[in-house]
Design an enzyme around this catalytic site. Structure first.
Site, short mmCIF file in Angstrom:
data_model
loop_
_atom_site.label_atom_id
_atom_site.label_comp_id
_atom_site.label_asym_id
_atom_site.label_seq_id
_atom_site.Cartn_x
_atom_site.Cartn_y
_atom_site.Cartn_z
N ARG A 96 -10.20 -11.41 1.85
CA ARG A 96 -11.23 -12.56 1.35
C ARG A 96 -10.47 -13.89 1.44
O ARG A 96 -11.14 -15.17 1.32
CB ARG A 96 -11.47 -12.17 0.06
CG ARG A 96 -10.32 -11.81 -1.02
CD ARG A 96 -10.73 -11.22 -2.25
NE ARG A 96 -10.74 -9.55 -1.90
CZ ARG A 96 -11.16 -8.76 -2.81
NH1 ARG A 96 -11.63 -9.13 -4.05
NH2 ARG A 96 -11.22 -7.60 -2.47
N LYS B 100 0.93 -1.12 -0.22
CA LYS B 100 -0.05 0.24 -0.14
C LYS B 100 0.96 1.39 -0.01
O LYS B 100 1.85 1.12 0.51
CB LYS B 100 -0.89 0.13 1.32
CG LYS B 100 -2.02 -0.96 1.17
CD LYS B 100 -2.68 -0.87 2.60
CE LYS B 100 -3.79 -1.71 2.48
NZ LYS B 100 -4.83 -1.57 1.77
N1 BES Z 1 -8.05 -3.79 4.28
C1 BES Z 1 -8.21 -3.60 3.02
C2 BES Z 1 -9.48 -2.36 2.93
C3 BES Z 1 -9.88 -1.37 3.29
C4 BES Z 1 -9.08 -0.28 2.75
C5 BES Z 1 -10.25 -1.22 4.56
C6 BES Z 1 -9.30 1.06 3.47
C7 BES Z 1 -10.57 -0.01 5.34
C8 BES Z 1 -9.86 1.24 4.61
C9 BES Z 1 -8.35 -4.57 2.02
O1 BES Z 1 -7.58 -5.59 2.50
C10 BES Z 1 -7.85 -4.04 0.63
O2 BES Z 1 -6.78 -3.61 0.61
N2 BES Z 1 -8.46 -4.27 -0.30
C11 BES Z 1 -8.16 -3.57 -1.53
C12 BES Z 1 -8.68 -4.57 -2.71
C13 BES Z 1 -8.14 -4.52 -3.91
C14 BES Z 1 -6.75 -4.62 -3.97
C15 BES Z 1 -9.13 -5.09 -4.71
C16 BES Z 1 -8.91 -2.38 -1.69
O3 BES Z 1 -9.91 -2.02 -1.33
O4 BES Z 1 -8.52 -1.48 -2.45
ZN ZN Z 2 -5.46 -5.29 1.80
#
Ligand code: BES
Ligand code: ZN
Ligand code: ZN
Length: 501
Positions: free
Chosen positions: A355, A280
């Site tokens: 997931r 990230k």
């Molecule tokens: N934990 C994150 C989702 C999240 C993001 C929760 C911001 C709360 C605030 C999750 O694991 C994630 O990173 N999801 C990605 C999925 C994508 C790569 C398809 C996302 O939402 O960007």
């Molecule tokens: Zn994630």
């Protein structure tokens, strides 16, 4: 412990007395204490207090004005309820307002006069919400602050809370229910507030064991070796980049009814989500310590269930817990993993890790416990924030009845949800060239494709998914919801369980 008393408040002493007042159309709010009423008339004529919702008035009566035949208390707090028929949310907010107003006062006995004109069921709901608001509004997390950083802001604390109502007997149980539920929410907030170096998967396991010991729940911790043996390729894959051992906590509550149906709860317990190899961006990454809020909610619900002991329903709570970090052995984009139910997944993005761990936990839970229904709760997608902002949890379900129940409960308890669709058209986005599924479905409808991914692991079981990415923290701020983690979902799920039939 919040007490309920049928003694009329007026006749009693106590250092702090709270009156909840309705706002009349054009006169001063009325209060059962005559002296307070007179005072309110004066303040009203100055234009300073009319009893609007959320309006508060704190004042003190000098010794000369107290005593026999007069008011006996020193400190008074009057809280406005507005002119509309107050719903339970207003009482919850009022509870929060009261907690905030007295936070820095040294309160021995806080006595609150419940309004009397409510009908029975309504009164019970209102008193329960008031109790919730009082506990939730008192919440703070100062554990890592020294005396200087708190800077004289430390709460002096309330020693005792007593809610007064002529129908006290009928309120005892609901008030206790509200208090236990709110304490569970606070427990979830505590877990979430802990930094990633102090709340690891092992802490989930420790808490599971402690809850089991204290309340007689059954607790099983599935360790890494057992996960490997059982083919939980999702948790194993995500944990590969981390030095912390993963844990899967399985807590079981059995009600006394012999042939009770089982409700399965699964919560995402990523104790830190860096994104893994699909790292990230740095800004705001610290918030990813909250990526375990779903898991915290499930632990907290199990705590409340153990305390409230609902009849006619068994509850199983599962929390798959691991960190998601890049490391020499970390999962890579392009890797293929095999889940507990044999389904293979091509990992396109290692940041879509929630997931992957939920898939194993759901498939395992459905297989082992044959539940009547499953609810999972997870900070799953940033797309949920894009779609709904920070005011509603995304709800997706393969069962209309379950979905409608959750929507109604959420509305009623101040944790509103919004349902999004599922369906074959969206599922196509998850098609992989080399495995059964890909772990991401592209930018479009990210919350929906994530849910559809999970759906592949529950079979035909009635299932609902709560994506709390937008509400687990930064949730609509209210008197009883702080800036940080909210503990969202805990009260909704407790309510679902307590009324399961
Ligand atoms: N934990 C994150 C989702 C999240 C993001 C929760 C911001 C709360 C605030 C999750 O694991 C994630 O990173 N999801 C990605 C999925 C994508 C790569 C398809 C996302 O939402 O960007
Ligand atoms: Zn994630
Ligand atoms: Zn995550």
């Amino acid at each position: 412990m919040i007490k309920v008393s049928s003694q009329p408040l007026r006749a009693l002493g106590g250092d702090t007395v709270v009156y909840l007042v309705r706002q009349p159309e054009s006169t001063a709010p009325a209060c059962p204490d005559r002296q307070v009423s007179i005072y309110l008339e004066e303040v009203f004529s100055l234009g300073d207090f009319s009893g609007k919702a959320d309006e508060k008035l704190l004042f003190y009566l000098p010794a000369a004005s107290r005593g026999k035949g007069k008011s006996k208390s020193v400190r008074f707090l009057v809280v406005g309820l507005g002119s509309e028929d107050p719903d339970s949310e207003l009482f919850r907010k009022s509870g929060g307002e009261i907690a905030k107003a007295v936070a820095r006062l040294k309160v021995g006995k806080l006595r609150i006069q419940m309004i009397e004109e409510e009908s029975g069921a309504h009164l019970a709901e209102s008193a329960k919400a008031l109790a919730e608001g009082l506990v939730l509004g008192t919440y703070r997390f100062d554990k890592y602050k020294g005396k200087e950083s708190i800077n004289g802001e430390e709460p002096k604390g309330i020693q005792e809370i007593i809610i007064h109502s002529s129908r006290a007997q009928a309120l005892k149980k609901v008030v206790a229910h509200g208090e236990f539920a709110a304490m569970a929410v606070c427990a979830a907030r505590d877990m979430a507030n802990e930094p990633g170096n102090f709340w690891t998967p092992s802490d989930f396991a420790r808490m599971g064991r402690e809850l089991a010991e204290k309340h007689g729940l059954a607790c099983k911790i599935i360790e890494k070796a057992a996960m490997k043996k059982m083919g939980m390729g999702g948790v194993i894959g995500v944990t590969q980049g981390s030095a912390q051992p993963p844990k899967m906590v399985v807590l079981e509550y059995r009600s006394s009814g012999r042939k009770a149906p089982t409700l399965l709860l699964v919560g995402k317990g990523i104790t830190f989500d860096s994104g893994g190899i699909s790292l990230k961006p740095g800004a705001g990454m610290e918030d990813m310590k909250y990526d375990m809020c779903g898991g915290a909610a499930v632990m907290a619900v199990m705590q409340a269930v153990a305390e409230l002991k609902p009849g006619g329903v068994n509850v199983v709570g599962i929390v798959p817990a691991t960190e998601n970090l890049p490391g020499p052995e970390a999962l890579k984009p392009g890797d293929v993993i095999t889940h507990y139910n044999g389904k293979t997944v091509e990992v396109i993005n290692t940041d879509a890790e929630g997931r992957l761990i939920l898939a194993d936990a759901l498939a395992y839970g459905v297989d082992k416990f044959k539940p009547t229904a499953v609810v999972d709760i997870a900070t799953l997608t940033g797309a949920a924030i894009i779609g709904l902002g920070h005011h509603r949890t995304a709800l997706l379900s393969n069962d209309d009845t379950l979905a409608e129940r959750l929507l109604a409960i959420g509305d009623n308890c101040g944790e509103p949800c919004w349902r999004l669709p599922l369906g074959e058209d969206y599922k196509k986005q998850l098609k992989s060239e080399i495995a059964d599924l890909k772990n991401i479905g592209g930018r479009e409808a990210g919350t929906i494709t994530a849910a559809i991914f999970l759906q592949q692991f529950v079979g035909d079981t009635r299932w609902a998914h709560l994506d709390i990415a937008g509400t687990a923290w930064n949730f609509t701020e209210k008197s009883y919801i702080p800036k940080g983690p909210s503990g969202v979902g805990v009260r909704t799920l407790i309510e679902l369980i307590m009324n399961w039939e």
